[in-house]
Design a protein around this motif. Sequence first.
Motif, mmCIF file in Angstrom:
data_model
loop_
_atom_site.group_PDB
_atom_site.id
_atom_site.type_symbol
_atom_site.label_atom_id
_atom_site.label_comp_id
_atom_site.label_asym_id
_atom_site.label_seq_id
_atom_site.Cartn_x
_atom_site.Cartn_y
_atom_site.Cartn_z
ATOM 1 N N HIS A 122 39.086 -13.458 -21.286
ATOM 2 C CA HIS A 122 37.808 -13.192 -21.822
ATOM 3 C C HIS A 122 36.480 -12.538 -20.937
ATOM 4 C CE1 HIS A 122 39.492 -15.167 -25.277
ATOM 5 N NE2 HIS A 122 39.825 -16.274 -24.263
ATOM 6 N N GLY A 123 36.905 -12.264 -19.635
ATOM 7 C CA GLY A 123 35.896 -11.924 -18.892
ATOM 8 C C GLY A 123 34.962 -12.968 -18.194
ATOM 9 N N GLU A 124 35.040 -14.178 -18.525
ATOM 10 C CA GLU A 124 34.332 -15.384 -18.059
ATOM 11 C C GLU A 124 34.849 -15.537 -16.481
ATOM 12 O OE1 GLU A 124 33.664 -18.479 -20.829
ATOM 13 O OE2 GLU A 124 34.239 -17.066 -22.492
ATOM 14 N N PRO A 125 33.956 -16.276 -15.921
ATOM 15 C CA PRO A 125 34.178 -16.655 -14.589
ATOM 16 C C PRO A 125 34.992 -17.849 -14.474
ATOM 17 C CG PRO A 125 31.976 -17.139 -14.911
ATOM 18 C CD PRO A 125 32.320 -16.439 -15.772
ATOM 19 N N GLY A 126 35.912 -18.178 -13.484
ATOM 20 C CA GLY A 126 36.562 -19.431 -13.369
ATOM 21 C C GLY A 126 38.054 -19.256 -13.587
ATOM 22 N N GLY A 127 38.443 -18.097 -14.269
ATOM 23 C CA GLY A 127 39.955 -17.912 -14.348
ATOM 24 C C GLY A 127 40.717 -18.775 -15.073
ATOM 25 N N HIS A 128 39.911 -20.062 -15.837
ATOM 26 C CA HIS A 128 40.755 -20.713 -16.821
ATOM 27 C C HIS A 128 39.860 -21.348 -17.732
ATOM 28 C CE1 HIS A 128 43.260 -24.431 -18.057
ATOM 29 N NE2 HIS A 128 44.035 -23.686 -17.554
ATOM 30 N N ARG A 129 39.805 -20.926 -18.787
ATOM 31 C CA ARG A 129 39.046 -21.316 -20.096
ATOM 32 C C ARG A 129 39.617 -22.070 -20.997
ATOM 33 N NH1 ARG A 129 34.275 -22.003 -18.430
ATOM 34 N NH2 ARG A 129 33.682 -21.889 -20.527
ATOM 35 N N GLU A 130 40.885 -22.688 -20.843
ATOM 36 C CA GLU A 130 41.722 -23.258 -21.957
ATOM 37 C C GLU A 130 41.790 -24.941 -21.590
ATOM 38 O OE1 GLU A 130 42.633 -21.785 -24.457
ATOM 39 O OE2 GLU A 130 42.402 -19.702 -23.879
ATOM 40 N N PRO A 131 42.142 -25.677 -22.579
ATOM 41 C CA PRO A 131 42.295 -27.118 -22.274
ATOM 42 C C PRO A 131 43.310 -27.285 -21.178
ATOM 43 C CG PRO A 131 42.284 -26.447 -24.754
ATOM 44 C CD PRO A 131 42.313 -25.218 -23.887
ATOM 45 N N VAL A 132 42.978 -28.494 -20.521
ATOM 46 C CA VAL A 132 44.004 -29.134 -19.776
ATOM 47 C C VAL A 132 44.149 -30.562 -20.024
ATOM 48 C CG1 VAL A 132 44.466 -29.755 -17.253
ATOM 49 C CG2 VAL A 132 43.432 -27.442 -17.915
ATOM 50 N N LEU A 133 45.122 -31.430 -20.277
ATOM 51 C CA LEU A 133 45.327 -32.510 -20.418
ATOM 52 C C LEU A 133 46.236 -33.223 -19.559
ATOM 53 C CD1 LEU A 133 44.952 -34.996 -22.228
ATOM 54 C CD2 LEU A 133 47.042 -34.452 -23.540
ATOM 55 N N CYS A 134 45.473 -34.348 -18.901
ATOM 56 C CA CYS A 134 46.383 -35.221 -17.820
ATOM 57 C C CYS A 134 46.597 -36.605 -18.303
ATOM 58 C CB CYS A 134 45.671 -35.048 -16.484
ATOM 59 S SG CYS A 134 45.355 -33.393 -15.895
ATOM 60 N N VAL A 135 47.611 -37.125 -17.989
ATOM 61 C CA VAL A 135 47.887 -38.557 -18.234
ATOM 62 C C VAL A 135 48.541 -39.396 -17.073
ATOM 63 C CG1 VAL A 135 47.949 -38.437 -20.891
ATOM 64 C CG2 VAL A 135 50.036 -38.266 -19.332
#
Length: 192
Positions: free
Chosen positions: A40-53
């Motif tokens: 999406h052109g946004e900084p950070g390279g990862h704009r999707e959810p992450v789930l850790c357990v």
Amino acid sequence: MTGRRGTAVALSSLVLVGSSWLGAPAGLADSGGRGGPDRHGEPGGHREPVLCVGDSESAYDPPLTLTPRATRVHTEARYTCGIAPGRTVPATGSLDGVSPSASCNGLSNPRIRETVSYADGEKSSIVYTSGTTARLAGVITVRLSGHVTKGRGEGQSAHRTVALALPTELPTECLLSGLRGNSGRAQLEILP
């Protein structure tokens, strides 16, 4: 015969789709950026959810008693993180900080930082600025909220929930030497 076979294929397909989501329930597209712009052109390279357990082990200094007081908290976690559909990676989390008013009844207004190190070489630096504690039927649930300041999920909100089983000797420990540590199951969510 064709009808049964078609039904079997359809059911098998549903199982495979379901299992890919179970393997990574909230981890979606990792755009592959390592700090560069995402899709999406946004900084950070990862704009999707992450789930850790995973499992979480905490230590308290000084030990927790029934009297609230400033307490240093150190936690080590071993996670499995969903970072893309059907893609999970092991990760470790290390949390350090201070709760200005902690007791055997819970933490209050914690100022805690977590560094999550993923097996794929990525990291997430998280600052938690608020927290709530609930106690029900022998379990204390602590929920920390904050945001990712650097790495995977930069700029996104982060929530960490841990369910801590109360030791059977809790009243004695809280009244005498104090509770030095606890373990439980943790869930970390990084959300856009």
